[in-house]
Design a protein around this motif. Structure first.
Motif, PDB file in Angstrom:
ATOM      1  N   ASP A   2      87.465  73.105 -17.482  1.00 22.09           N
ATOM      2  CA  ASP A   2      86.541  74.015 -18.174  1.00 22.09           C
ATOM      3  C   ASP A   2      86.892  74.180 -19.652  1.00 22.09           C
ATOM      4  O   ASP A   2      86.326  75.048 -20.318  1.00 22.09           O
ATOM      5  CB  ASP A   2      86.487  75.374 -17.456  1.00 22.09           C
ATOM      6  CG  ASP A   2      87.842  76.020 -17.256  1.00 22.09           C
ATOM      7  OD1 ASP A   2      88.818  75.306 -16.927  1.00 22.09           O
ATOM      8  OD2 ASP A   2      87.949  77.247 -17.429  1.00 22.09           O
ATOM      9  N   HIS A   3      87.809  73.347 -20.164  1.00 24.96           N
ATOM     10  CA  HIS A   3      88.199  73.406 -21.577  1.00 24.96           C
ATOM     11  C   HIS A   3      88.126  72.044 -22.271  1.00 24.96           C
ATOM     12  O   HIS A   3      88.097  71.981 -23.494  1.00 24.96           O
ATOM     13  CB  HIS A   3      89.608  74.004 -21.712  1.00 24.96           C
ATOM     14  CG  HIS A   3      89.670  75.394 -21.168  1.00 24.96           C
ATOM     15  ND1 HIS A   3      89.623  76.522 -21.964  1.00 24.96           N
ATOM     16  CD2 HIS A   3      89.699  75.848 -19.884  1.00 24.96           C
ATOM     17  CE1 HIS A   3      89.633  77.603 -21.196  1.00 24.96           C
ATOM     18  NE2 HIS A   3      89.675  77.221 -19.928  1.00 24.96           N
ATOM     19  N   HIS A  58      92.671  71.945 -18.632  1.00 26.35           N
ATOM     20  CA  HIS A  58      91.801  72.245 -17.497  1.00 26.35           C
ATOM     21  C   HIS A  58      90.357  71.861 -17.808  1.00 26.35           C
ATOM     22  O   HIS A  58      89.912  71.905 -18.962  1.00 26.35           O
ATOM     23  CB  HIS A  58      91.904  73.722 -17.112  1.00 26.35           C
ATOM     24  CG  HIS A  58      93.203  74.055 -16.433  1.00 26.35           C
ATOM     25  ND1 HIS A  58      93.654  75.335 -16.275  1.00 26.35           N
ATOM     26  CD2 HIS A  58      94.148  73.248 -15.888  1.00 26.35           C
ATOM     27  CE1 HIS A  58      94.830  75.316 -15.641  1.00 26.35           C
ATOM     28  NE2 HIS A  58      95.148  74.051 -15.403  1.00 26.35           N
ATOM     29  N   HIS A 102     100.088  79.753 -18.549  1.00 29.64           N
ATOM     30  CA  HIS A 102      98.971  79.218 -17.789  1.00 29.64           C
ATOM     31  C   HIS A 102      99.331  77.810 -17.332  1.00 29.64           C
ATOM     32  O   HIS A 102     100.362  77.274 -17.724  1.00 29.64           O
ATOM     33  CB  HIS A 102      97.731  79.198 -18.705  1.00 29.64           C
ATOM     34  CG  HIS A 102      96.445  78.912 -18.009  1.00 29.64           C
ATOM     35  ND1 HIS A 102      95.872  79.774 -17.101  1.00 29.64           N
ATOM     36  CD2 HIS A 102      95.603  77.855 -18.091  1.00 29.64           C
ATOM     37  CE1 HIS A 102      94.737  79.247 -16.666  1.00 29.64           C
ATOM     38  NE2 HIS A 102      94.556  78.084 -17.233  1.00 29.64           N
ATOM     39  N   ASP A 117      93.630  80.168 -22.215  1.00 29.51           N
ATOM     40  CA  ASP A 117      93.782  80.842 -20.923  1.00 29.51           C
ATOM     41  C   ASP A 117      95.216  81.332 -20.837  1.00 29.51           C
ATOM     42  O   ASP A 117      96.155  80.536 -20.897  1.00 29.51           O
ATOM     43  CB  ASP A 117      93.539  79.851 -19.774  1.00 29.51           C
ATOM     44  CG  ASP A 117      92.066  79.526 -19.565  1.00 29.51           C
ATOM     45  OD1 ASP A 117      91.233  79.992 -20.367  1.00 29.51           O
ATOM     46  OD2 ASP A 117      91.773  78.806 -18.593  1.00 29.51           O
ATOM     47  N   HIS A 132      94.078  73.630 -23.683  1.00 33.13           N
ATOM     48  CA  HIS A 132      94.822  73.055 -22.555  1.00 33.13           C
ATOM     49  C   HIS A 132      93.913  72.097 -21.806  1.00 33.13           C
ATOM     50  O   HIS A 132      92.755  71.903 -22.181  1.00 33.13           O
ATOM     51  CB  HIS A 132      95.409  74.144 -21.646  1.00 33.13           C
ATOM     52  CG  HIS A 132      94.402  74.989 -20.931  1.00 33.13           C
ATOM     53  ND1 HIS A 132      93.522  75.831 -21.585  1.00 33.13           N
ATOM     54  CD2 HIS A 132      94.138  75.150 -19.608  1.00 33.13           C
ATOM     55  CE1 HIS A 132      92.774  76.453 -20.699  1.00 33.13           C
ATOM     56  NE2 HIS A 132      93.113  76.058 -19.484  1.00 33.13           N
TER      57      HIS A 132
END
Ligand code: NI
Ligand code: MN
Length: 227
Positions: free
Chosen positions: A54-55, A52, A110, A144, A50
């Motif tokens: 942190d990904h 975000h 998420h 997530d 996804h």
């Protein structure tokens, strides 16, 4: 044997029997749990669960240096193509045959924001990946997500499952144990915890709670697991 390397948080490298290098959710530079530079990582394919930060933080620099194709949801793939990166769009429920194996995008409950400059218009849904390697190994990265009854559909399809246990933004340990009851993988690798104080967890307590449901492989950053 497939070689799985954990880079901290939700970032994994997966090298297949034939030497193809996959990197899932590349988050190196700003990842407090990772001391590896993205400049030192090899990749043939980059998979993004996804959008975000942190990904996806290091997806573009990693693809620019290696030429790796980015496998992601249609909307994130469109963004990457707009940035000049080779991409293979997929979406939830859809599978694609690659030279290294089959990749199916799985649902995740998420947020779907793409946290990259100009990414606001590329709204999407979060997902995970069910990867069946040519060597036969079946690997699931949940991304997530909360616990979902849909995870029951993965029963019998997964050898090694990567599940978030951090709580707050994803499943916590108790729900991850319930997910294991749904999926029945042979091996479980917890992720998305201990990166920052708000998602600190006791991995040993999680392993104890899983008990004999599955083999829990707690990986320290830079650890290697072969399967
Ligand atoms: Ni997220
Ligand atoms: Mn995350």
């Amino acid at each position: 044997m497939a070689k799985l390397t954990f880079y901290g948080h939700a970032t994994f490298g997966l090298e297949t029997d034939d030497g193809t290098r996959l990197v899932i959710d590349p988050f190196f530079g700003d990842n407090p749990a990772c001391d590896v530079s993205v400049d030192d990582v090899a990749a043939d394919f980059i998979l993004l669960t996804h959008g975000h930060f942190d990904h996806v933080a290091d997806a573009i620099p990693l693809s620019e240096r290696t030429g790796a194709t980015i496998i992601a949801s249609y909307e994130i793939a469109a963004y990457m193509e707009e940035k000049g990166r080779p991409a293979s769009p997929q979406h939830i429920g859809g599978g694609v045959e690659y030279p290294f194996g089959h990749v199916k995008m799985t649902p995740a409950l998420h947020g779907g924001k793409l946290d990259l400059p100009g990414g606001e218009k590329f709204t999407t849904m979060a997902g995970g990946f069910l990867i069946t390697l040519v060597g036969g190994q079946r690997f699931y990265h949940a991304g997530d997500t909360s616990l979902m009854t849909d995870m029951q559909l993965l029963k019998g399809l997964v050898d090694v499952a990567v599940l978030p246990i951090g709580d707050r933004f994803t499943m916590g340990p108790a729900d991850a144990v319930r997910a294991i009851d749904f999926i029945e993988p042979k091996v479980v690798i917890p992720c998305h915890y201990d990166t920052w104080p708000p998602i600190e967890q006791d991995a040993a307590a999680f392993a104890a709670a899983v008990g004999d449901r599955a083999q829990v492989q707690v990986m320290m950053p830079n650890a290697l697991f072969e399967f």
